[in-house]
Design a protein around this motif. Sequence first.
Motif, PDB file in Angstrom:
ATOM      1  N   PHE A 106       0.833  -1.199   0.000  1.00 18.54           N
ATOM      2  CA  PHE A 106       0.000   0.000   0.000  1.00 18.54           C
ATOM      3  C   PHE A 106       0.865   1.245   0.000  1.00 18.54           C
ATOM      4  O   PHE A 106       1.814   1.364   0.769  1.00 18.54           O
ATOM      5  N   LEU A 122      -3.323   9.419   7.618  1.00 22.40           N
ATOM      6  CA  LEU A 122      -2.835   8.757   6.421  1.00 22.40           C
ATOM      7  C   LEU A 122      -3.953   8.521   5.419  1.00 22.40           C
ATOM      8  O   LEU A 122      -5.069   8.155   5.796  1.00 22.40           O
ATOM      9  N   TYR A 151      -8.858   3.772  11.908  1.00 21.84           N
ATOM     10  CA  TYR A 151      -8.984   3.516  10.478  1.00 21.84           C
ATOM     11  C   TYR A 151      -9.895   2.317  10.250  1.00 21.84           C
ATOM     12  O   TYR A 151     -10.008   1.439  11.097  1.00 21.84           O
ATOM     13  N   SER A 161      -9.545  -5.974   0.165  1.00 19.52           N
ATOM     14  CA  SER A 161      -8.992  -5.506  -1.109  1.00 19.52           C
ATOM     15  C   SER A 161      -8.947  -3.985  -1.226  1.00 19.52           C
ATOM     16  O   SER A 161      -8.923  -3.449  -2.341  1.00 19.52           O
ATOM     17  N   GLN A 162      -8.971  -3.301  -0.098  1.00 20.24           N
ATOM     18  CA  GLN A 162      -8.837  -1.844  -0.119  1.00 20.24           C
ATOM     19  C   GLN A 162      -7.823  -1.398   0.926  1.00 20.24           C
ATOM     20  O   GLN A 162      -7.514  -2.133   1.861  1.00 20.24           O
ATOM     21  N   GLY A 163      -7.333  -0.180   0.775  1.00 17.25           N
ATOM     22  CA  GLY A 163      -6.454   0.374   1.784  1.00 17.25           C
ATOM     23  C   GLY A 163      -7.240   0.905   2.967  1.00 17.25           C
ATOM     24  O   GLY A 163      -8.438   1.183   2.852  1.00 17.25           O
ATOM     25  N   PRO A 164      -6.595   1.033   4.125  1.00 17.26           N
ATOM     26  CA  PRO A 164      -7.292   1.604   5.295  1.00 17.26           C
ATOM     27  C   PRO A 164      -7.796   3.010   4.988  1.00 17.26           C
ATOM     28  O   PRO A 164      -7.184   3.758   4.225  1.00 17.26           O
ATOM     29  N   PHE A 210      -4.612   6.211   2.053  1.00 17.10           N
ATOM     30  CA  PHE A 210      -4.034   5.049   1.400  1.00 17.10           C
ATOM     31  C   PHE A 210      -4.565   4.852  -0.015  1.00 17.10           C
ATOM     32  O   PHE A 210      -5.705   5.202  -0.331  1.00 17.10           O
ATOM     33  N   GLY A 211      -3.706   4.244  -0.830  1.00 15.15           N
ATOM     34  CA  GLY A 211      -4.151   3.748  -2.122  1.00 15.15           C
ATOM     35  C   GLY A 211      -4.892   2.436  -1.938  1.00 15.15           C
ATOM     36  O   GLY A 211      -5.012   1.931  -0.818  1.00 15.15           O
ATOM     37  N   SER A 212      -5.339   1.850  -3.030  1.00 15.29           N
ATOM     38  CA  SER A 212      -6.145   0.629  -2.949  1.00 15.29           C
ATOM     39  C   SER A 212      -5.303  -0.639  -2.899  1.00 15.29           C
ATOM     40  O   SER A 212      -5.831  -1.731  -2.782  1.00 15.29           O
ATOM     41  N   PHE A 235      -9.217   6.569   6.853  1.00 16.03           N
ATOM     42  CA  PHE A 235      -9.314   7.351   8.076  1.00 16.03           C
ATOM     43  C   PHE A 235     -10.780   7.503   8.482  1.00 16.03           C
ATOM     44  O   PHE A 235     -11.637   7.832   7.669  1.00 16.03           O
TER      45      PHE A 235
END
Lengths: 114, 111
Positions: free
Chosen positions: A90, A103, B36, B41-44, A105-107, B46
């Motif tokens: 990530f 932060l 978070y 399949s995704q980023g954290p 984040f991207g996927s 906020f």
Amino acid sequence: DTAVSQTPKYLVTQMGNDKSIKCEQNLGHDTMYWYKQDSKKFLKIMFSYNNKELIINETVPNRFSPKSPDKAHLNLHINSLELGDSAVYFCASSQLGQGGEKLFFGSGTQLSVL
Amino acid sequence: LAKTTQPISMDSYEGQEVNITCSHNNIATNDYITWYQQFPSQGPRFIIQGYKTKVTNEVASLFIPADRKSSTLSLPRVSLSDTAVYYCLVGDSNAGNMLTFGGGTRLMVKP
């Protein structure tokens, strides 16, 4: 528009190959990161750049080399890929200032080394 | 970096209020508490951040007692789409202070 975008989303490759993952943020943030998420779902920081300068470099093999051409981009190049490099990577960005760090984040890029 | 402890998993039903508590006994004076949310399949993403007392936004509330050694994320009237992993972190404004997210709390919302 996606705030933090990284490509590719999936990366399948053979051991020993060299590959790169690209990341771009359009939030105007000064700081960018690479995190690695393992199979146990722990997210661990690898690198951090602030205004194109490396500020954090955790214990990561030399095969991993980040490159920041400008503060909106932080790419990750990996040489001689190993099976243990398989994980989700990530990219993230933040704008430091008052308050705690937040932060974005991207996927993620799911890397599978065969 | 203050270590955090949170339950590994929680189950709930649609429409209920969910409270996830995080312990951070060694929190430092300059540390903020941040939560978070991560979907598969995704980023954290906020959710909320606070320093003391109570913080509320359109998604959640964060309750922080006076000693700041713990915090509680409150999700009102959860839906199936709130099924995710929730991470609690503490840190200050220095870059990279939140080095490792830990395992988080897996919330499962059932119909």
